[in-house]
Design a protein around this motif. Structure first.
Motif, PDB file in Angstrom:
ATOM      1  N   SER A  89      14.550 -24.887 -38.337  1.00  0.00           N
ATOM      2  CA  SER A  89      14.170 -23.525 -38.726  1.00  0.00           C
ATOM      3  C   SER A  89      12.919 -23.539 -39.605  1.00  0.00           C
ATOM      4  O   SER A  89      12.216 -22.538 -39.694  1.00  0.00           O
ATOM      5  CB  SER A  89      15.333 -22.792 -39.405  1.00  0.00           C
ATOM      6  OG  SER A  89      15.671 -23.432 -40.596  1.00  0.00           O
ATOM      7  N   ALA A 108      10.739 -23.262 -34.218  1.00  0.00           N
ATOM      8  CA  ALA A 108      11.313 -22.304 -35.182  1.00  0.00           C
ATOM      9  C   ALA A 108      11.802 -21.025 -34.497  1.00  0.00           C
ATOM     10  O   ALA A 108      12.813 -20.449 -34.907  1.00  0.00           O
ATOM     11  CB  ALA A 108      10.282 -21.979 -36.257  1.00  0.00           C
ATOM     12  N   ASP A 109      11.104 -20.598 -33.421  1.00  0.00           N
ATOM     13  CA  ASP A 109      11.561 -19.360 -32.758  1.00  0.00           C
ATOM     14  C   ASP A 109      12.966 -19.549 -32.185  1.00  0.00           C
ATOM     15  O   ASP A 109      13.839 -18.697 -32.353  1.00  0.00           O
ATOM     16  CB  ASP A 109      10.545 -18.885 -31.696  1.00  0.00           C
ATOM     17  CG  ASP A 109      10.294 -19.894 -30.576  1.00  0.00           C
ATOM     18  OD1 ASP A 109      10.771 -21.047 -30.680  1.00  0.00           O
ATOM     19  OD2 ASP A 109       9.610 -19.532 -29.592  1.00  0.00           O
ATOM     20  N   ARG A 112      15.900 -19.671 -34.697  1.00  0.00           N
ATOM     21  CA  ARG A 112      16.419 -18.394 -35.236  1.00  0.00           C
ATOM     22  C   ARG A 112      17.781 -18.048 -34.660  1.00  0.00           C
ATOM     23  O   ARG A 112      18.534 -17.288 -35.250  1.00  0.00           O
ATOM     24  CB  ARG A 112      15.452 -17.247 -34.909  1.00  0.00           C
ATOM     25  CG  ARG A 112      14.312 -17.144 -35.884  1.00  0.00           C
ATOM     26  CD  ARG A 112      13.550 -15.865 -35.634  1.00  0.00           C
ATOM     27  NE  ARG A 112      14.186 -14.700 -36.260  1.00  0.00           N
ATOM     28  CZ  ARG A 112      13.919 -13.453 -35.944  1.00  0.00           C
ATOM     29  NH1 ARG A 112      13.046 -13.187 -34.995  1.00  0.00           N
ATOM     30  NH2 ARG A 112      14.522 -12.460 -36.570  1.00  0.00           N
ATOM     31  N   ALA A 115      19.625 -19.535 -37.278  1.00  0.00           N
ATOM     32  CA  ALA A 115      19.236 -19.142 -38.632  1.00  0.00           C
ATOM     33  C   ALA A 115      19.501 -17.672 -38.910  1.00  0.00           C
ATOM     34  O   ALA A 115      19.618 -17.265 -40.054  1.00  0.00           O
ATOM     35  CB  ALA A 115      17.763 -19.473 -38.875  1.00  0.00           C
ATOM     36  N   SER A 116      19.597 -16.862 -37.856  1.00  0.00           N
ATOM     37  CA  SER A 116      19.887 -15.442 -38.062  1.00  0.00           C
ATOM     38  C   SER A 116      20.994 -14.985 -37.120  1.00  0.00           C
ATOM     39  O   SER A 116      20.800 -14.877 -35.909  1.00  0.00           O
ATOM     40  CB  SER A 116      18.634 -14.589 -37.823  1.00  0.00           C
ATOM     41  OG  SER A 116      19.016 -13.220 -37.786  1.00  0.00           O
ATOM     42  N   PHE A 119      19.886 -11.709 -35.384  1.00  0.00           N
ATOM     43  CA  PHE A 119      18.991 -11.949 -34.245  1.00  0.00           C
ATOM     44  C   PHE A 119      19.821 -12.306 -33.007  1.00  0.00           C
ATOM     45  O   PHE A 119      19.623 -11.759 -31.920  1.00  0.00           O
ATOM     46  CB  PHE A 119      18.035 -13.090 -34.612  1.00  0.00           C
ATOM     47  CG  PHE A 119      17.102 -13.530 -33.523  1.00  0.00           C
ATOM     48  CD1 PHE A 119      16.092 -12.698 -33.068  1.00  0.00           C
ATOM     49  CD2 PHE A 119      17.216 -14.806 -32.962  1.00  0.00           C
ATOM     50  CE1 PHE A 119      15.221 -13.121 -32.069  1.00  0.00           C
ATOM     51  CE2 PHE A 119      16.345 -15.228 -31.965  1.00  0.00           C
ATOM     52  CZ  PHE A 119      15.349 -14.393 -31.521  1.00  0.00           C
ATOM     53  N   THR A 120      20.781 -13.201 -33.204  1.00  0.00           N
ATOM     54  CA  THR A 120      21.621 -13.636 -32.086  1.00  0.00           C
ATOM     55  C   THR A 120      22.495 -12.507 -31.573  1.00  0.00           C
ATOM     56  O   THR A 120      22.628 -12.302 -30.371  1.00  0.00           O
ATOM     57  CB  THR A 120      22.482 -14.837 -32.524  1.00  0.00           C
ATOM     58  OG1 THR A 120      21.615 -15.948 -32.664  1.00  0.00           O
ATOM     59  CG2 THR A 120      23.552 -15.169 -31.514  1.00  0.00           C
ATOM     60  N   GLY A 160      21.931 -15.205 -42.764  1.00  0.00           N
ATOM     61  CA  GLY A 160      21.138 -16.440 -42.721  1.00  0.00           C
ATOM     62  C   GLY A 160      21.963 -17.711 -42.759  1.00  0.00           C
ATOM     63  O   GLY A 160      23.190 -17.682 -42.728  1.00  0.00           O
TER      64      GLY A 160
END
Ligand code: AMP
Length: 438
Positions: A89, A108-109, A112, A115-116, A119-120, A160
């Motif tokens: 990330s 990093a994209d 996510r 990491a989020s 987002f998922t 996060g």
């Protein structure tokens, strides 16, 4: 045709997962073919006491992106395999690719997706991939209002990365309200808790599917099941994982085909459709509900301790697999799997996942049962050169067997013979499947 395999590899990380990766990569024919000065190189950063007994370890932290890129350059590394999610990330893969070094692990994209959680969830809903209904909140009052329309149990998730601790499965409404307040107005979760998901609780048995992904191509690894709770009988707080076994027979071939059709393929395609060139592990946490399988989460790296049972069952060259994924040449990869069962018991430091001691000497048995290995997770060496505990999860004892019972007996025999004052482990890893099969 896959390009020639790399002859210098850096594994990033320091846990049981990375030790299992190192062991699997070391078995690659490519690691033993060349002799003499051009001998292939397998190194790790930062590693742990067990990994250091097998290969050179370098004291560069897993989240030191610049340090890792410099190490890879200095050691003329041709391939980096990233274990944990944090460096992904932070853009480690982006930086390595920019430096011309192939890497297994998403940029990093793609990271996510782990990491989020928001987002998922948005991706899952957009592509109609089965998952629990959820609301997204940044303020306490609307979140509490939403809770009024729901019933317990209900799941509260910090958005996060919170090292597997940002999820509360609240059994009562007051517990849910407290979790909402804790995350949104407290600072217990730092920036990870500035947005939350309130998610319907899914009921059923959990399983995780590890998928090696390369763009739209993918290979599903053997199934496995984790034991997340600290106590026997799945009691007590959630942990990073207290043990695993593979295969998870609850995932029958027919169910796996359904999971592939309804979840894996749509997920891989959704990720590609969103413009992510994902090359790494997509680890899909799935709840097997009566209505069908539903996604609980994505992770973007191998599971720990799933890796400890999944990789030993892979008969194919693991290096060739990960390299093909990194090169975008995974199409047509034929994964061969051993028929054996594998089971891993995690030895933790008593007190984990809360407070636990560090620095306790660990004495490993001189002899292990057949097909049994000790994977180091949270270990280091003290000033006297002794192996000591250095984390909540200290070791993973993995055994293979022709039945799950045989694998369990071997692993538990080794667990009994490990000496450590703060040793704690669950006694019922695999119990559910053992009961079902007896
Ligand atoms: P996660 O970090 O999202 O994997 O969540 C940690 C654990 O919380 C999962 O392994 C599940 O046991 C549990 N969990 C997460 N989401 C749900 C859900 N919607 N319903 C039931 N349990 C859940």
């Amino acid at each position: 045709m896959v390009k020639q395999l790399p002859s210098s590899i850096l594994v990033v990380g320091s846990g049981g997962r990375e030790h299992a990766l190192v062991k699997a990569l070391a078995l690659s024919p490519a690691m033993s073919q060349i002799e003499g000065p051009a001998k292939p190189l397998l190194i790790c950063a930062p590693g742990n006491a067990g990994i250091a007994q097998e290969i050179p370890c370098f004291p560069v932290a897993a989240d030191d992106v610049a340090g890792l890129v410099a190490l890879a350059r200095r050691e003329k590394i041709e391939f980096v395999v990233v274990g944990p999610e944090v460096p992904l990330s932070l853009g480690l893969s982006d930086r390595l690719i920019a430096a011309g070094i192939p890497v297994y692990g998403p940029k990093a994209d793609g990271a996510r997706l782990e990491a989020s959680k928001i987002f998922t969830k948005q991706l899952l809903l957009k592509y109609r991939i089965p998952t629990a209904a959820a609301g997204i909140f940044t303020a306490v009052e609307p979140a509490l209002d939403y809770l009024k329309r729901k019933t317990a149990p209900i799941v509260i998730k910090a958005d996060g990365l919170a090292a597997g601790k940002g999820v509360i499965v609240a059994q009562t409404m007051p517990e849910a309200e407290n979790a909402v307040r804790d995350m949104l107005s407290g600072n217990k979760f730092g920036s990870a808790g500035s947005q939350i998901l309130i998610e319907d609780c899914l009921f059923g048995e959990e399983t995780s599917i590890l998928v090696v992904v390369s763009g739209r191509d993918y290979v599903i690894l053997p199934t496995s099941q984790d034991h997340k709770r600290i106590g026997d009988g799945d009691t007590g707080p959630n942990t990073g994982g207290m043990g695993t076994y593979s295969p998870a027979e609850v995932v029958t071939p027919a169910l796996l085909a359904r999971i592939d059709r309804e979840i894996v393929k749509p997920s891989v395609n959704a990720i590609a459709d969103e413009g992510m060139d994902f090359r790494g592990t997509l680890f899909i946490g799935i709840m097997l509900t009566p209505a069908g399988p539903g996604v609980i989460e994505y992770n973007v790296r191998f599971g720990d301790p799933e890796t400890q049972v999944v990789l030993p069952r892979v008969k194919s060259d693991v290096l060739a697999l990960l390299w093909a994924a990194a090169q975008g040449e995974l199409a047509g990869f034929n994964l061969e799997v051993r028929p054996d069962y594998a089971l891993c018991v995690v030895i933790a430091a008593r007190g984990y996942p809360d407070k636990y001691p560090k620095g306790d000497p660990v004495t490993l048995p001189p002899d292990l049962p057949a097909q049994t290995s000790i994977i180091h997770a949270g270990t280091s060496k003290d000033a006297k050169g002794r192996i000591v505990t250095n984390g909540g999860r200290v070791l993973g004892v993995t055994a293979l067997g022709s039945t799950l019972r045989e694998a369990a007996d071997r692993a538990y025999e080794a667990c009994e013979n490990i000496q450590c004052a703060s040793k704690y482990f669950r006694r019922d890893i695999g119990a559910r499947q053992l009961r079902r099969s007896s």
